[in-house]
Motif scaffolding. Structure first.
Motif, PDB file in Angstrom:
ATOM      1  N   GLN A  71       0.822  -1.200   0.000  1.00 27.35           N
ATOM      2  CA  GLN A  71       0.000   0.000   0.000  1.00 27.35           C
ATOM      3  C   GLN A  71       0.862   1.258   0.000  1.00 27.35           C
ATOM      4  O   GLN A  71       0.529   2.254  -0.656  1.00 27.35           O
ATOM      5  CB  GLN A  71      -0.927  -0.001   1.223  1.00 27.35           C
ATOM      6  N   LEU A  72       1.989   1.198   0.715  1.00 26.72           N
ATOM      7  CA  LEU A  72       2.900   2.338   0.741  1.00 26.72           C
ATOM      8  C   LEU A  72       3.484   2.585  -0.651  1.00 26.72           C
ATOM      9  O   LEU A  72       3.670   3.737  -1.070  1.00 26.72           O
ATOM     10  CB  LEU A  72       4.027   2.093   1.746  1.00 26.72           C
ATOM     11  N   SER A  73       3.745   1.514  -1.383  1.00 27.76           N
ATOM     12  CA  SER A  73       4.251   1.641  -2.755  1.00 27.76           C
ATOM     13  C   SER A  73       3.219   2.303  -3.656  1.00 27.76           C
ATOM     14  O   SER A  73       3.566   3.123  -4.524  1.00 27.76           O
ATOM     15  CB  SER A  73       4.622   0.255  -3.288  1.00 27.76           C
ATOM     16  N   ASP A  74       1.937   1.982  -3.460  1.00 27.53           N
ATOM     17  CA  ASP A  74       0.869   2.610  -4.251  1.00 27.53           C
ATOM     18  C   ASP A  74       0.786   4.107  -3.951  1.00 27.53           C
ATOM     19  O   ASP A  74       0.582   4.923  -4.866  1.00 27.53           O
ATOM     20  CB  ASP A  74      -0.477   1.950  -3.936  1.00 27.53           C
ATOM     21  N   LEU A  75       0.940   4.463  -2.679  1.00 28.98           N
ATOM     22  CA  LEU A  75       0.917   5.878  -2.304  1.00 28.98           C
ATOM     23  C   LEU A  75       2.084   6.620  -2.954  1.00 28.98           C
ATOM     24  O   LEU A  75       1.923   7.737  -3.467  1.00 28.98           O
ATOM     25  CB  LEU A  75       0.992   6.019  -0.779  1.00 28.98           C
ATOM     26  N   ARG A  76       3.247   5.997  -2.942  1.00 29.18           N
ATOM     27  CA  ARG A  76       4.436   6.607  -3.548  1.00 29.18           C
ATOM     28  C   ARG A  76       4.220   6.837  -5.042  1.00 29.18           C
ATOM     29  O   ARG A  76       4.597   7.885  -5.588  1.00 29.18           O
ATOM     30  CB  ARG A  76       5.647   5.708  -3.314  1.00 29.18           C
ATOM     31  N   ASP A  81      11.269  10.700   0.812  1.00 30.18           N
ATOM     32  CA  ASP A  81      10.797   9.803   1.857  1.00 30.18           C
ATOM     33  C   ASP A  81       9.268   9.809   1.894  1.00 30.18           C
ATOM     34  O   ASP A  81       8.639  10.842   1.642  1.00 30.18           O
ATOM     35  CB  ASP A  81      11.341  10.241   3.220  1.00 30.18           C
ATOM     36  N   VAL A  82       8.693   8.651   2.178  1.00 27.34           N
ATOM     37  CA  VAL A  82       7.246   8.516   2.363  1.00 27.34           C
ATOM     38  C   VAL A  82       7.005   7.623   3.578  1.00 27.34           C
ATOM     39  O   VAL A  82       7.545   6.519   3.653  1.00 27.34           O
ATOM     40  CB  VAL A  82       6.549   7.895   1.135  1.00 27.34           C
ATOM     41  N   LEU A 140      -2.616   8.310   7.893  1.00 29.34           N
ATOM     42  CA  LEU A 140      -1.871   9.567   7.958  1.00 29.34           C
ATOM     43  C   LEU A 140      -0.581   9.385   7.172  1.00 29.34           C
ATOM     44  O   LEU A 140       0.150   8.418   7.387  1.00 29.34           O
ATOM     45  CB  LEU A 140      -1.561   9.937   9.408  1.00 29.34           C
ATOM     46  N   VAL A 141      -0.304  10.317   6.280  1.00 24.42           N
ATOM     47  CA  VAL A 141       0.862  10.199   5.390  1.00 24.42           C
ATOM     48  C   VAL A 141       1.778  11.395   5.564  1.00 24.42           C
ATOM     49  O   VAL A 141       1.322  12.543   5.620  1.00 24.42           O
ATOM     50  CB  VAL A 141       0.420  10.096   3.912  1.00 24.42           C
ATOM     51  N   ASP A 142       3.088  11.112   5.654  1.00 24.08           N
ATOM     52  CA  ASP A 142       4.115  12.150   5.673  1.00 24.08           C
ATOM     53  C   ASP A 142       5.037  11.907   4.479  1.00 24.08           C
ATOM     54  O   ASP A 142       5.561  10.794   4.321  1.00 24.08           O
ATOM     55  CB  ASP A 142       4.931  12.094   6.958  1.00 24.08           C
ATOM     56  N   VAL A 143       5.245  12.931   3.649  1.00 25.04           N
ATOM     57  CA  VAL A 143       6.066  12.766   2.460  1.00 25.04           C
ATOM     58  C   VAL A 143       7.015  13.945   2.283  1.00 25.04           C
ATOM     59  O   VAL A 143       6.653  15.095   2.560  1.00 25.04           O
ATOM     60  CB  VAL A 143       5.180  12.604   1.196  1.00 25.04           C
ATOM     61  N   VAL A 195      -2.535  14.473   4.743  1.00 21.60           N
ATOM     62  CA  VAL A 195      -1.223  14.294   4.120  1.00 21.60           C
ATOM     63  C   VAL A 195      -0.356  15.483   4.484  1.00 21.60           C
ATOM     64  O   VAL A 195      -0.724  16.635   4.235  1.00 21.60           O
ATOM     65  CB  VAL A 195      -1.320  14.182   2.584  1.00 21.60           C
ATOM     66  N   HIS A 196       0.791  15.227   5.090  1.00 14.76           N
ATOM     67  CA  HIS A 196       1.733  16.287   5.428  1.00 14.76           C
ATOM     68  C   HIS A 196       2.860  16.245   4.399  1.00 14.76           C
ATOM     69  O   HIS A 196       3.586  15.258   4.293  1.00 14.76           O
ATOM     70  CB  HIS A 196       2.304  16.098   6.832  1.00 14.76           C
ATOM     71  N   VAL A 197       2.983  17.330   3.623  1.00 15.47           N
ATOM     72  CA  VAL A 197       3.966  17.403   2.539  1.00 15.47           C
ATOM     73  C   VAL A 197       5.068  18.380   2.911  1.00 15.47           C
ATOM     74  O   VAL A 197       4.788  19.552   3.237  1.00 15.47           O
ATOM     75  CB  VAL A 197       3.317  17.820   1.209  1.00 15.47           C
ATOM     76  N   HIS A 198       6.320  17.913   2.866  1.00 15.50           N
ATOM     77  CA  HIS A 198       7.472  18.783   3.090  1.00 15.50           C
ATOM     78  C   HIS A 198       8.188  18.952   1.742  1.00 15.50           C
ATOM     79  O   HIS A 198       8.581  17.963   1.114  1.00 15.50           O
ATOM     80  CB  HIS A 198       8.428  18.178   4.113  1.00 15.50           C
ATOM     81  N   VAL A 199       8.347  20.204   1.307  1.00 18.20           N
ATOM     82  CA  VAL A 199       8.922  20.495   0.003  1.00 18.20           C
ATOM     83  C   VAL A 199      10.370  20.925   0.163  1.00 18.20           C
ATOM     84  O   VAL A 199      10.681  21.809   0.971  1.00 18.20           O
ATOM     85  CB  VAL A 199       8.113  21.595  -0.715  1.00 18.20           C
TER      86      VAL A 199
END
Length: 291
Positions: free
Chosen positions: A215-220, A234-235, A245-248, A281-285
């Motif tokens: 499932q993590l691979s699908d999110l990536r 990183d994911v 909850l997703v952190d990327v 989803v928490h996105v760090h750019v």
């Protein structure tokens, strides 16, 4: 998140249906098990007693999950369902072991009366009722996308199968194979213990922030296909009740403005919600090429 809480409230109906069915069937089967001398029917009745506990745990978890976020629970109280399931697994294991002990003891005691054929009818009726409860809860769980209720529905189906097994054991005893009734009781006890172990395993995996790699691979993959994403550093993901909850950490072109980076983050959040029903989803750019 008003829609999420409304779905949880709808899920309570399924828990109440299960509790009502288990209360009636457990009393019915335990009384008939004693009167008709059926170990398998008794074991099936005690199995339903554990299911009452499990259903109450689901109901309590759903109730607590509806509490909004506060200063101590910034992400809400959705994990209450998982904690309740963990507690239920211990209770189910204890009852399962008790059923096994009683069944084995009946073998050594000997002189056991042959179960009445009426017990098979009781078991079949119970199986039909539980199949109806399973179909109701499965449909409701799919409609509101509730994993806890879907797990309860699967438990309803296994209970229907247990009742069918009890009927087979009782009928077999009528053909000169009285030991089949005891064997059926042992199988029911083992099934209770196996269900308890599966709930314990899944609950502890979730509470320790375990997450399925596929499932993590699908999110990536979904994040990588978002326009503007140059690379993914990183994911991480974890389950919070019925939510993920997703952190990327992503890389973008270093010459992009803050506004453009923010727009890419919004696109990722929108795609994750549509494709995977992920609410947070928490996105760090970070700029590409910078270490």
């Amino acid at each position: 998140m008003p829609d999420v809480y409304e779905e949880i409230r709808r899920g309570e109906k399924g828990a109440w249906v299960s509790i009502a069915a288990y209360l009636i069937l457990s009393a019915f089967k335990i009384i008939c098990g004693y009167l008709l001398f059926s170990s398998a029917l008794l074991a099936d009745g005690f199995n339903n007693v554990t299911d009452i506990v499990a259903s109450i745990a689901v109901l309590i978890g759903l109730r607590i999950s509806q509490k909004p976020p506060d200063s101590d629970h910034a992400y809400g109280h959705f994990r209450a369902e998982t904690v309740a399931a963990l507690i239920a697994s211990f209770i189910m294991a204890a009852v399962g072991l008790q059923v096994l002990v009683e069944a084995v003891r009946s073998i050594f005691e000997g002189g056991k009366k042959e179960p009445e054929i009426l017990g098979a009818g009781v078991a079949v009726i119970s199986a039909v009722v539980m199949l109806g409860v399973y179909l109701y809860n499965r449909r409701l769980a799919r409609a509101i996308n509730n994993q806890a209720l879907m797990a309860a529905a699967k438990d309803n189906l296994s209970d229907a199968m247990v009742s069918i097994g009890a009927a087979v054991g009782i009928i077999g005893a009528q053909f000169g194979l009285p030991w089949l009734d005891t064997v059926a009781a042992i199988l029911v006890g083992l099934l209770i213990c196996r269900t308890a172990w599966e709930i314990f395993r899944d609950s502890t995996h979730t509470l320790t922030d375990g997450f399925d790699e596929n499932q993590l691979s699908d999110l990536r993959s979904t994040i990588a296909r978002t326009p503007g994403v140059e690379a993914i550093r990183d994911v991480k993901a974890r389950v919070h009740g019925n939510h993920v909850l997703v952190d990327v950490v992503i890389e973008v072109k270093p010459d992009l403005s803050i506004i453009e980076g923010h727009q890419i983050s919004d696109k990722i959040e929108e795609r994750m919600k549509k494709a995977h029903n992920i609410m947070h989803v928490h996105v760090h750019v970070e700029p590409g090429g910078v270490k």
